[in-house]
Write an enzyme that holds these catalytic residues in place. Structure first.
Site, short mmCIF file in Angstrom:
data_model
loop_
_atom_site.label_atom_id
_atom_site.label_comp_id
_atom_site.label_asym_id
_atom_site.label_seq_id
_atom_site.Cartn_x
_atom_site.Cartn_y
_atom_site.Cartn_z
N ARG A 35 0.83 -1.22 0.00
CA ARG A 35 0.00 0.00 0.00
C ARG A 35 0.85 1.26 0.00
O ARG A 35 0.56 2.22 -0.73
CB ARG A 35 -0.96 0.00 1.18
CG ARG A 35 -2.03 -1.07 1.08
CD ARG A 35 -2.93 -1.11 2.29
NE ARG A 35 -2.12 -1.38 3.47
CZ ARG A 35 -2.49 -1.09 4.72
NH1 ARG A 35 -3.64 -0.51 4.96
NH2 ARG A 35 -1.70 -1.37 5.73
N ASN A 88 -6.26 -2.92 2.15
CA ASN A 88 -6.16 -4.37 2.28
C ASN A 88 -7.55 -4.95 2.38
O ASN A 88 -8.46 -4.34 2.93
CB ASN A 88 -5.38 -4.74 3.54
CG ASN A 88 -3.89 -4.54 3.42
OD1 ASN A 88 -3.35 -4.50 2.32
ND2 ASN A 88 -3.21 -4.43 4.54
#
Length: 94
Positions: free
Chosen positions: A22, A40
């Site tokens: 990320r 996520n």
């Protein structure tokens, strides 16, 4: 966003959690002038929404296939969306 815009939702599968995916994606998207978000998912995948110039979005999709070192991407599903969201930056969301 100037010129032709594009917006997509991409789901990235493989070893993509716990490897800095990320943070890496936020940095890559920001460097390309893109906006949107990444998060996520409970199944171990990562979902991202990307908006910006067509060429930059295409480049980001290509980069998602590689990911950061430590990631092992097995699949990237891309869904084209109608452009129009007013994202102003690229964020990591919960």
């Amino acid at each position: 966003m100037a010129g032709p815009g594009r917006e997509v939702r991409a789901r990235v599968y493989g070893n993509v959690q716990g490897v800095g995916f990320r943070i890496w994606a936020r940095d890559e998207a920001t460097s390309l002038g893109l906006a949107g978000w990444i998060r996520n998912e409970a199944d171990g995948s990562v979902t991202t929404r990307i908006a910006g110039l067509d060429e930059a979005v295409s480049t980001m999709i290509e980069r998602l296939w590689k990911g950061p070192s430590g990631a092992l991407v097995s699949r990237v599903d891309v869904e084209e969306l109608a452009p129009g969201n007013t994202f102003v930056e690229f964020r990591i969301v919960a």
